[in-house]
Write a protein that holds these residues in place. Structure first.
Motif, mmCIF file in Angstrom:
data_model
loop_
_atom_site.group_PDB
_atom_site.id
_atom_site.type_symbol
_atom_site.label_atom_id
_atom_site.label_comp_id
_atom_site.label_asym_id
_atom_site.label_seq_id
_atom_site.Cartn_x
_atom_site.Cartn_y
_atom_site.Cartn_z
ATOM 1 N N HIS A 16 0.904 -1.276 -0.033
ATOM 2 C CA HIS A 16 0.066 -0.024 0.056
ATOM 3 C C HIS A 16 0.850 1.355 -0.046
ATOM 4 N N CYS A 17 1.950 1.221 -0.302
ATOM 5 C CA CYS A 17 2.758 2.405 -0.629
ATOM 6 C C CYS A 17 2.972 3.057 -1.802
ATOM 7 N N PRO A 18 3.223 4.312 -2.002
ATOM 8 C CA PRO A 18 3.492 4.963 -3.276
ATOM 9 C C PRO A 18 4.549 4.509 -4.110
ATOM 10 N N ALA A 19 4.732 4.383 -5.225
ATOM 11 C CA ALA A 19 5.571 4.207 -5.995
ATOM 12 C C ALA A 19 6.426 5.196 -6.185
ATOM 13 N N THR A 20 7.748 5.403 -5.674
ATOM 14 C CA THR A 20 8.675 6.219 -5.609
ATOM 15 C C THR A 20 10.239 5.512 -6.053
ATOM 16 N N ALA A 21 11.249 6.342 -6.208
ATOM 17 C CA ALA A 21 12.469 5.618 -6.403
ATOM 18 C C ALA A 21 12.850 4.647 -5.570
ATOM 19 N N GLU A 22 12.450 5.009 -4.296
ATOM 20 C CA GLU A 22 12.854 4.071 -2.935
ATOM 21 C C GLU A 22 12.267 2.797 -2.981
ATOM 22 N N SER A 23 10.873 2.683 -3.405
ATOM 23 C CA SER A 23 9.915 1.665 -3.325
ATOM 24 C C SER A 23 10.152 1.085 -4.641
ATOM 25 N N HIS A 24 10.753 1.375 -5.554
ATOM 26 C CA HIS A 24 10.823 0.715 -6.992
ATOM 27 C C HIS A 24 11.518 -0.958 -6.944
ATOM 28 N N HIS A 25 10.593 -1.827 -7.318
ATOM 29 C CA HIS A 25 10.928 -3.300 -7.115
ATOM 30 C C HIS A 25 11.290 -3.570 -5.787
ATOM 31 N N LEU A 26 10.580 -3.148 -4.718
ATOM 32 C CA LEU A 26 10.540 -3.387 -3.634
ATOM 33 C C LEU A 26 10.404 -4.881 -3.114
ATOM 34 N N ILE A 27 9.675 -5.552 -3.876
ATOM 35 C CA ILE A 27 9.371 -7.152 -3.872
ATOM 36 C C ILE A 27 10.182 -7.597 -5.216
ATOM 37 N N ASN A 28 11.432 -8.013 -4.944
ATOM 38 C CA ASN A 28 12.529 -8.651 -5.670
ATOM 39 C C ASN A 28 12.763 -9.993 -5.198
ATOM 40 N N ALA A 29 13.999 -10.448 -5.902
ATOM 41 C CA ALA A 29 14.335 -11.779 -5.535
ATOM 42 C C ALA A 29 14.830 -11.914 -4.185
ATOM 43 N N GLU A 30 15.545 -10.760 -3.523
ATOM 44 C CA GLU A 30 16.118 -10.871 -2.012
ATOM 45 C C GLU A 30 14.976 -10.630 -1.203
ATOM 46 N N THR A 31 14.076 -9.814 -1.504
ATOM 47 C CA THR A 31 13.047 -9.869 -0.614
ATOM 48 C C THR A 31 12.042 -10.884 -0.445
ATOM 49 N N ILE A 32 11.988 -11.407 -1.779
ATOM 50 C CA ILE A 32 11.039 -12.655 -1.777
ATOM 51 C C ILE A 32 11.640 -13.835 -0.939
ATOM 52 N N ALA A 33 13.213 -13.889 -0.948
ATOM 53 C CA ALA A 33 13.603 -15.069 -0.348
ATOM 54 C C ALA A 33 13.393 -14.752 1.255
#
Ligand code: DGY
Length: 326
Positions: A215-232
């Motif tokens: 539920h967070c806005p799309a910003t440079a910081e939140s870009h691809h927040l869900i990625n291989a590393e966070t998914i792991a």
């Protein structure tokens, strides 16, 4: 910048078809330039239409990047978005040109939270798969082993971005006895938290929940927040829900996790490059997909339009608009 009230009606370029009552108010108070066939304007079309305009009323479907903002005529004093998200507008570029930018917060929180719950349930209970079986006539049997999904009741819901929509989603989820955990830039006051557990670090939330809702806005910081590393770091078998923006998710990484079953299912209403979404999502049974309809209820779309107009009214009455973001 302050503006003195105008003698004639301000000219407003309205980029998309809006609810009837909103268009009626636009006709009454402004000189609107409507988009009769509701197509998505190219930047060139939008710039041409903006000639002599006092304001734009765009949606997230129009991309007002720095290049487009630089080409807007000097007459444009405001961009009153028909959206809460403003990632389609380069706010710094608008600010630098003294163009006021507004959005429409609050009014779509209930509708979007409804869709978050729908996605949660749809993904957990295999709704798309079940619907397809019934529609295609491929449903052949009932058995205790048939279409067994996951239950969300009593599970831990992780919310990334505990703003207005996140908070309403948390309230609705408590109706399913879900325990709410969240990660946010700032911890909420206790009365807004309502017992939700705060995680100062995203990493700590990722491993603590069964369902994760973005539920967070799309910003440079939140870009691809869900990625291989966070998914792991996610609990195996997690259900992912996204009603915010596609840019929060690295599609390839999520698809790999969905294929492997590490992420059990995903309920998605928003996508990178929508409507041309990554085809991989269509091929999987463990995805429940909606076409960016979080705010698509009659009540909410009216309220969004009125809120955008309240902001414009303020600008042209030389008042500070309530929802100024630049
Ligand atoms: C919003 O308001 O940001 C919704 O995603 C619709 O544009």
């Amino acid at each position: 910048m302050q503006y003195t009230p105008m003698a004639s009606k301000p000219k407003v370029v309205v980029t998309r078809k809006l609810p009837e009552a909103v268009e009626a108010r636009l006709r009454r108070d402004y000189e609107p330039v409507f988009n009769p066939d509701d197509h998505v304007y190219s930047t060139d079309e939008l710039i041409a239409l903006a000639d002599g305009a006092d304001a734009l009323l765009p949606c997230h479907s129009e991309h007002l990047d720095a290049g487009a903002i630089a080409r807007l005529p000097a007459s444009v004093k405001a961009i009153a978005n028909f959206s809460v998200g403003v990632d389609h507008v380069d706010l710094d570029a608008a600010k630098a040109r003294g163009i006021i930018v507004t959005n429409t917060p609050d009014v779509l929180s209930d509708a979007t939270a409804e869709i978050a719950l729908l996605l949660m349930l749809g993904a957990a209970r295999r709704a798309a798969e079940g619907d397809r079986l019934v529609r295609t006539g491929e449903w052949r049997l009932w058995s205790p082993a048939f279409m067994v999904g996951r239950q969300i009741t009593g599970k831990v819901l992780g919310i990334v971005g505990m703003g207005r929509v996140g908070q309403v989603t948390a309230r609705r989820a408590r109706g399913f006895d879900m325990q709410v955990h969240y990660h946010n830039r700032r911890r909420l006051p206790a009365e807004a938290e309502q017992g939700a557990e705060f995680h100062e670090r995203l990493d700590s939330l990722l491993g603590a929940c069964d369902v994760l809702s973005l539920h967070c806005p799309a910003t440079a910081e939140s870009h691809h927040l869900i990625n291989a590393e966070t998914i792991a770091r996610l609990r195996p078998g997690l259900i992912l829900v996204n009603t915010a923006r596609g840019a929060l998710v690295d599609d390839e990484a999520l698809l790999e996790a969905l294929r492997a079953g590490h992420v059990a299912a995903a309920g998605l209403d928003v996508f990178n490059g929508e409507p041309a979404i990554h085809p991989g999502y269509r091929e999987l049974d463990n995805t429940f997909l909606l076409p960016h309809i979080g705010s698509a209820t009659r009540e909410t779309r009216d309220a969004m339009g009125f809120r955008a107009l309240d902001n414009l009214d303020a600008v042209f009455a030389a008042r500070e608009p309530g929802d100024r973001v630049a």
